[in-house]
Design a protein around this motif. Structure first.
Motif, PDB file in Angstrom:
ATOM      1  N   MET A 191       0.437  -1.519  -0.643  1.00 16.10           N
ATOM      2  CA  MET A 191       0.223  -0.089  -0.248  1.00 16.10           C
ATOM      3  C   MET A 191       0.899   1.412  -0.048  1.00 16.10           C
ATOM      4  O   MET A 191       2.196   1.228   0.529  1.00 16.10           O
ATOM      5  CB  MET A 191      -1.149   0.051   1.468  1.00 16.10           C
ATOM      6  CG  MET A 191      -0.095  -0.325   2.591  1.00 16.10           C
ATOM      7  SD  MET A 191      -1.360  -0.464   4.248  1.00 16.10           S
ATOM      8  CE  MET A 191      -0.605  -2.594   4.252  1.00 16.10           C
ATOM      9  N   SER A 192       0.300   2.253  -0.485  1.00 13.48           N
ATOM     10  CA  SER A 192       1.152   3.776  -0.107  1.00 13.48           C
ATOM     11  C   SER A 192       0.076   4.636   0.062  1.00 13.48           C
ATOM     12  O   SER A 192      -1.321   4.737   0.040  1.00 13.48           O
ATOM     13  CB  SER A 192       1.832   3.607  -1.197  1.00 13.48           C
ATOM     14  OG  SER A 192       1.922   5.236  -1.476  1.00 13.48           O
ATOM     15  N   PHE A 193       0.501   5.721   1.501  1.00 12.07           N
ATOM     16  CA  PHE A 193      -0.185   6.687   2.099  1.00 12.07           C
ATOM     17  C   PHE A 193       0.180   7.518   2.330  1.00 12.07           C
ATOM     18  O   PHE A 193       1.894   7.654   2.714  1.00 12.07           O
ATOM     19  CB  PHE A 193      -1.362   5.805   3.283  1.00 12.07           C
ATOM     20  CG  PHE A 193      -0.625   5.157   3.756  1.00 12.07           C
ATOM     21  CD1 PHE A 193       0.186   5.953   4.536  1.00 12.07           C
ATOM     22  CD2 PHE A 193      -0.644   3.343   3.835  1.00 12.07           C
ATOM     23  CE1 PHE A 193       0.316   5.122   6.399  1.00 12.07           C
ATOM     24  CE2 PHE A 193      -0.221   2.983   4.814  1.00 12.07           C
ATOM     25  CZ  PHE A 193       0.319   3.196   6.500  1.00 12.07           C
ATOM     26  N   ASP A 194      -0.418   9.059   2.792  1.00 12.12           N
ATOM     27  CA  ASP A 194       0.021   9.269   3.407  1.00 12.12           C
ATOM     28  C   ASP A 194      -0.389   9.504   5.217  1.00 12.12           C
ATOM     29  O   ASP A 194      -1.345   9.256   5.304  1.00 12.12           O
ATOM     30  CB  ASP A 194       0.087  11.262   2.459  1.00 12.12           C
ATOM     31  CG  ASP A 194      -0.845  11.819   2.597  1.00 12.12           C
ATOM     32  OD1 ASP A 194      -2.025  11.466   3.084  1.00 12.12           O
ATOM     33  OD2 ASP A 194      -1.183  12.796   2.848  1.00 12.12           O
ATOM     34  N   PRO A 195       0.215  10.849   6.052  1.00 12.05           N
ATOM     35  CA  PRO A 195      -0.237  10.657   7.477  1.00 12.05           C
ATOM     36  C   PRO A 195      -1.580  11.256   6.861  1.00 12.05           C
ATOM     37  O   PRO A 195      -2.342  10.569   8.210  1.00 12.05           O
ATOM     38  CB  PRO A 195       0.658  11.695   7.867  1.00 12.05           C
ATOM     39  CG  PRO A 195       2.187  12.172   7.006  1.00 12.05           C
ATOM     40  CD  PRO A 195       1.368  11.125   5.312  1.00 12.05           C
TER      41      PRO A 195
END
Ligand code: AKB
Length: 317
Positions: A244-248
């Motif tokens: 997965m890829s995410f930001d805060p």
């Protein structure tokens, strides 16, 4: 893999990899080693263990010979942010350990798993859908040691036939042993603080996208790679793997589904921000998928559900 040595067994990944391997290969066939940080009691009691300084060839050699080891999982590393505080020490620990593992596996004709990292990439790498084979010019000592480790792994394979394999791990999220000294550590801490305080101050700014993976997928990927048919491996050191890829903001929104009152604030650490900005936003892991069937099981929501359940239970004890 008959007799396995895990070095760095007291760390975030090692403390979960040892029981995982013992379940598959048998308790007595997995030797857990530690150096400065003692092993958790359960690991000491559930199978063989030894104190080893893997930066010293003799110390490693002795334990490999004693237990007739044919495979090493090399989890010793000073991570990215901590490495910047003392680059010489980071280089020594990361490189001496990898070199000693390769040398001893050359002698016993064995196999070696060494994780690389998203940290092996740098600011001149394409940051979106980062390809398997691309520009690798990292700007941290950790990243430089990871690229050198990848190249050494391929060198020992080509020159001496050492069965060296590795994965470029993203940030690993887990609930047994806390990570330490990494740039992606916030993605673990956020769960603990969301449960304890309903509030977290993040050391990376909103908009910082990084690849991540839940520990059960990280453990399975290591074993699946080491068990993969060698004739199918075009790449060996190392494969991009991600879940997965995410930001805060995105992880905070996933937590709010379970803890609606959770508040996220920011106080970015300039060193961690600079490191994170130089790393991929999201990697292309199709080589791992095509060559040995890699497929993650956990996405952000299923991981968040499990993390909140497990960390809540842990904090109640
Ligand atoms: C770090 O942040 O240094 C590690 C990594 C991504 O290799 N978690």
């Amino acid at each position: 893999m008959k007799n396995i040595l895990v070095i760095g067994a007291a760390g975030q990944i090692g403390s979960e990899l040892v029981p995982y391997l013992r379940k598959i290969y048998g308790d007595n066939h997995v030797v857990a080693t530690y150096n400065h940080t003692p092993l958790p009691q359960e690991l000491m009691e559930s199978g063989p263990s030894a104190k080893v300084n893997a930066t010293e060839g003799n110390s490693l050699n002795e334990v490999v010979r004693k237990h007739n080891i044919d495979t090493i999982f090399n989890l010793v590393a000073v991570l990215s942010a901590k490495g910047e505080a003392n680059p010489a020490n980071s280089w020594k620990i990361n490189m001496d350990t990898t070199f000693n593992c390769l040398e001893i596996m050359k002698e016993v004709k064995g196999a070696l798993f060494t994780p690389s990292s998203i940290g092996a990439f740098g600011p001149t790498t394409p940051l979106d859908h980062t390809p398997q084979d691309t520009i690798m010019r990292p700007t941290t000592i950790y990243g430089i040691s990871k690229v050198a480790g990848e190249l050494l792994g391929d060198y020992y394979y080509l020159k001496y036939g050492v069965d060296a394999r590795g994965l470029r791990y993203p940030g690993i999220i887990s609930n047994v042993t806390l990570p330490g000294g990494g740039t992606t550590d916030y993605a673990v801490e956020i769960y603990y603080e969301a449960i304890k305080q309903k509030k977290y101050t993040c050391n990376l700014p909103a908009g910082t996208f990084l690849d991540m993976m839940y520990m059960p997928d990280a453990l399975r990927s290591a074993v699946e790679l080491m068990e993969a048919d060698p004739s199918k491996l075009i790449h060996r050191n190392c494969f991009n793997v991600t879940a997965m890829s995410f930001d805060p903001e995105i992880i905070a929104a996933a937590i709010r589904k379970y803890i609606p009152e959770f508040v996220l604030e920011y106080n970015p650490d300039p060193i961690k921000k600079a490191i994170a900005d130089s790393w991929p936003n999201s990697m292309d892991d199709s080589a791992a998928r095509n060559e040995w069937g890699w497929k993650p099981e956990y996405d952000l929501d299923s991981m968040t559900r499990d993390m909140i359940e497990k960390v809540s239970l842990k904090l109640k004890k």
